[in-house]
Design a protein around this motif. Sequence first.
Motif, PDB file in Angstrom:
ATOM      1  N   ASP A  10       6.001   4.804   1.612  1.00  0.00           N
ATOM      2  CA  ASP A  10       5.538   6.187   1.504  1.00  0.00           C
ATOM      3  C   ASP A  10       6.484   6.918   0.579  1.00  0.00           C
ATOM      4  N   VAL A  11       5.940   7.440  -0.484  1.00  0.00           N
ATOM      5  CA  VAL A  11       6.739   8.223  -1.419  1.00  0.00           C
ATOM      6  C   VAL A  11       6.047   9.555  -1.603  1.00  0.00           C
ATOM      7  N   SER A  12       6.829  10.546  -1.935  1.00  0.00           N
ATOM      8  CA  SER A  12       6.209  11.855  -2.119  1.00  0.00           C
ATOM      9  C   SER A  12       6.475  12.332  -3.538  1.00  0.00           C
ATOM     10  N   SER A  13       5.412  12.750  -4.202  1.00  0.00           N
ATOM     11  CA  SER A  13       5.614  13.294  -5.540  1.00  0.00           C
ATOM     12  C   SER A  13       5.121  14.738  -5.630  1.00  0.00           C
ATOM     13  N   TYR A  14       4.096  15.045  -4.884  1.00  0.00           N
ATOM     14  CA  TYR A  14       3.484  16.371  -5.021  1.00  0.00           C
ATOM     15  C   TYR A  14       4.101  17.417  -4.125  1.00  0.00           C
ATOM     16  N   GLY A  15       4.641  17.021  -2.973  1.00  0.00           N
ATOM     17  CA  GLY A  15       5.009  18.000  -1.963  1.00  0.00           C
ATOM     18  C   GLY A  15       3.762  18.742  -1.546  1.00  0.00           C
ATOM     19  N   ILE A  69      -8.084  10.070  -0.116  1.00  0.00           N
ATOM     20  CA  ILE A  69      -7.449  11.128  -0.917  1.00  0.00           C
ATOM     21  C   ILE A  69      -7.724  12.498  -0.286  1.00  0.00           C
ATOM     22  N   ASP A  70      -6.670  13.283  -0.164  1.00  0.00           N
ATOM     23  CA  ASP A  70      -6.772  14.543   0.578  1.00  0.00           C
ATOM     24  C   ASP A  70      -6.658  15.777  -0.291  1.00  0.00           C
ATOM     25  N   TYR A  71      -7.056  16.893   0.306  1.00  0.00           N
ATOM     26  CA  TYR A  71      -6.564  18.204  -0.103  1.00  0.00           C
ATOM     27  C   TYR A  71      -5.994  18.818   1.178  1.00  0.00           C
ATOM     28  N   TYR A  95     -10.074  15.674   4.418  1.00  0.00           N
ATOM     29  CA  TYR A  95     -11.117  14.925   3.691  1.00  0.00           C
ATOM     30  C   TYR A  95     -10.790  13.449   3.451  1.00  0.00           C
ATOM     31  N   ARG A  96      -9.656  12.964   4.006  1.00  0.00           N
ATOM     32  CA  ARG A  96      -9.293  11.560   3.776  1.00  0.00           C
ATOM     33  C   ARG A  96     -10.331  10.615   4.368  1.00  0.00           C
ATOM     34  N   GLN A  97     -11.015  11.064   5.436  1.00  0.00           N
ATOM     35  CA  GLN A  97     -11.910  10.161   6.168  1.00  0.00           C
ATOM     36  C   GLN A  97     -13.254   9.941   5.489  1.00  0.00           C
ATOM     37  N   GLU A 108      -2.571   1.453  -5.082  1.00  0.00           N
ATOM     38  CA  GLU A 108      -2.579   2.919  -5.142  1.00  0.00           C
ATOM     39  C   GLU A 108      -4.012   3.447  -5.167  1.00  0.00           C
ATOM     40  N   ASP A 109      -4.191   4.635  -4.633  1.00  0.00           N
ATOM     41  CA  ASP A 109      -5.514   5.247  -4.694  1.00  0.00           C
ATOM     42  C   ASP A 109      -5.781   5.865  -6.065  1.00  0.00           C
ATOM     43  N   ILE A 110      -4.779   6.575  -6.608  1.00  0.00           N
ATOM     44  CA  ILE A 110      -5.027   7.271  -7.878  1.00  0.00           C
ATOM     45  C   ILE A 110      -3.746   7.359  -8.712  1.00  0.00           C
ATOM     46  N   ILE A 111      -3.900   7.199 -10.014  1.00  0.00           N
ATOM     47  CA  ILE A 111      -2.791   7.470 -10.944  1.00  0.00           C
ATOM     48  C   ILE A 111      -3.116   8.794 -11.611  1.00  0.00           C
ATOM     49  N   ASP A 112      -2.224   9.751 -11.435  1.00  0.00           N
ATOM     50  CA  ASP A 112      -2.425  11.071 -12.035  1.00  0.00           C
ATOM     51  C   ASP A 112      -1.358  11.260 -13.116  1.00  0.00           C
ATOM     52  N   THR A 113      -0.222  11.891 -12.765  1.00  0.00           N
ATOM     53  CA  THR A 113       0.840  12.050 -13.778  1.00  0.00           C
ATOM     54  C   THR A 113       1.449  10.693 -14.144  1.00  0.00           C
ATOM     55  N   GLY A 114       1.432   9.766 -13.185  1.00  0.00           N
ATOM     56  CA  GLY A 114       2.052   8.457 -13.387  1.00  0.00           C
ATOM     57  C   GLY A 114       3.461   8.391 -12.810  1.00  0.00           C
ATOM     58  N   ASN A 115       3.992   9.533 -12.377  1.00  0.00           N
ATOM     59  CA  ASN A 115       5.382   9.568 -11.879  1.00  0.00           C
ATOM     60  C   ASN A 115       5.623   8.594 -10.723  1.00  0.00           C
ATOM     61  N   GLY A 140       0.849  -1.193   0.000  1.00  0.00           N
ATOM     62  CA  GLY A 140       0.000   0.000   0.000  1.00  0.00           C
ATOM     63  C   GLY A 140       0.881   1.239   0.000  1.00  0.00           C
ATOM     64  N   ILE A 141       0.490   2.222  -0.801  1.00  0.00           N
ATOM     65  CA  ILE A 141       1.285   3.452  -0.888  1.00  0.00           C
ATOM     66  C   ILE A 141       0.629   4.526  -0.012  1.00  0.00           C
ATOM     67  N   LEU A 142       1.343   4.869   1.033  1.00  0.00           N
ATOM     68  CA  LEU A 142       0.835   5.845   2.004  1.00  0.00           C
ATOM     69  C   LEU A 142       0.764   7.241   1.392  1.00  0.00           C
ATOM     70  N   THR A 143      -0.106   8.061   1.807  1.00  0.00           N
ATOM     71  CA  THR A 143      -1.145   7.758   2.779  1.00  0.00           C
ATOM     72  C   THR A 143      -2.478   7.493   2.075  1.00  0.00           C
ATOM     73  N   GLY A 144      -2.582   8.011   0.872  1.00  0.00           N
ATOM     74  CA  GLY A 144      -3.871   7.991   0.181  1.00  0.00           C
ATOM     75  C   GLY A 144      -4.492   6.623  -0.018  1.00  0.00           C
TER      76      GLY A 144
HETATM   77  C1  PRP Z   1      -0.889  11.041  -4.499  1.00  0.00           C
HETATM   78  C2  PRP Z   1      -1.619   9.736  -4.709  1.00  0.00           C
HETATM   79  C3  PRP Z   1      -0.629   8.911  -5.482  1.00  0.00           C
HETATM   80  C4  PRP Z   1       0.109   9.943  -6.294  1.00  0.00           C
HETATM   81  C5  PRP Z   1      -0.421   9.949  -7.678  1.00  0.00           C
HETATM   82  O1  PRP Z   1      -0.106  10.906  -3.368  1.00  0.00           O
HETATM   83  O2  PRP Z   1      -1.935   9.138  -3.482  1.00  0.00           O
HETATM   84  O3  PRP Z   1       0.280   8.249  -4.639  1.00  0.00           O
HETATM   85  O4  PRP Z   1      -0.104  11.204  -5.665  1.00  0.00           O
HETATM   86  O5  PRP Z   1       0.139  10.975  -8.425  1.00  0.00           O
HETATM   87  P1  PRP Z   1       1.085  10.799  -9.670  1.00  0.00           P
HETATM   88  O6  PRP Z   1       0.494   9.781 -10.591  1.00  0.00           O
HETATM   89  O7  PRP Z   1       1.046  12.190 -10.264  1.00  0.00           O
HETATM   90  O8  PRP Z   1       2.454  10.433  -9.205  1.00  0.00           O
HETATM   91  P2  PRP Z   1       0.558  12.115  -2.580  1.00  0.00           P
HETATM   92  O9  PRP Z   1       2.005  12.210  -2.971  1.00  0.00           O
HETATM   93  O10 PRP Z   1      -0.294  13.331  -2.744  1.00  0.00           O
HETATM   94  O11 PRP Z   1       0.571  11.642  -1.086  1.00  0.00           O
HETATM   95  P3  PRP Z   1      -0.588  11.113  -0.100  1.00  0.00           P
HETATM   96  O12 PRP Z   1      -1.065   9.808  -0.650  1.00  0.00           O
HETATM   97  O13 PRP Z   1       0.130  10.959   1.194  1.00  0.00           O
HETATM   98  O14 PRP Z   1      -1.686  12.150  -0.041  1.00  0.00           O
END
Ligand code: PRP
Length: 187
Positions: A68-73, A160-162, A166-168, A101-108, A42-46
């Motif tokens: 736990d990985v961070s892409s957005y900061g 998924i947060d902002y 709102y994660r709950q 994963e909760d969501i694929i956005d950019t895919g990074n 599982g990829i934290l936290t979303g």
């Molecule tokens: C979000 C989401 C994915 C990732 C998707 O996580 O949970 O892990 O971004 O985006 P991408 O496809 O553009 O890489 P985020 O880094 O916001 O952390 P969080 O899950 O802790 O909120």
Amino acid sequence: MTEMHPHLKEILFDEATIQAKVAEMAAEISRDYAGKKVLVVGILTGAVMFAVDLLKRLTIDVELDFMDVSSYGASLSSSGEVRILKDLSSAAEGREILIVEDIIDTGNTLVYLKRILNERLARSVKIAALLDKPAGRKVEIEADYVGFVVPDAFIVGYGIDYAQRYRQLPYIGIFNTDFMIKEEQNE
Ligand code: PRP
């Protein structure tokens, strides 16, 4: 009917719809991995809600771990940079790994995770993503299991947060950006 949080403009998937989809995905994954032992990552936290709900419905032999990985900061758009904030507790070598994963956005995030888990000589690396937002894609990646395709909107809820909020919510919806936290003015 689900009562919507006042900071949302629309509910896309209510609780029952999400749970039915998760059950469907779990059944497919359990069929595909029949007889195998899977390391669910599982990829934290979303992805916490999705990972837990999916896990409850898997009928195969599983182990659970998290990264736990961070892409957005703190920003709203992805920088393309991915950092490991928490690594796996278990070794990836020789394992059948299912990234959740909760969501694929950019895919990074997923391109990076797939690459490093393959470099660590995992036997296989597959992806289960509850949501896919194809309009956000900057790098080519596809999940092996996808729950719902979502529009190019500001998605929150079910993990998924902002700004960590709102994660709950047990449902997934579109955030009303009128409720965005205003940046502090630095003179
Ligand atoms: C979000 C989401 C994915 C990732 C998707 O996580 O949970 O892990 O971004 O985006 P991408 O496809 O553009 O890489 P985020 O880094 O916001 O952390 P969080 O899950 O802790 O909120």
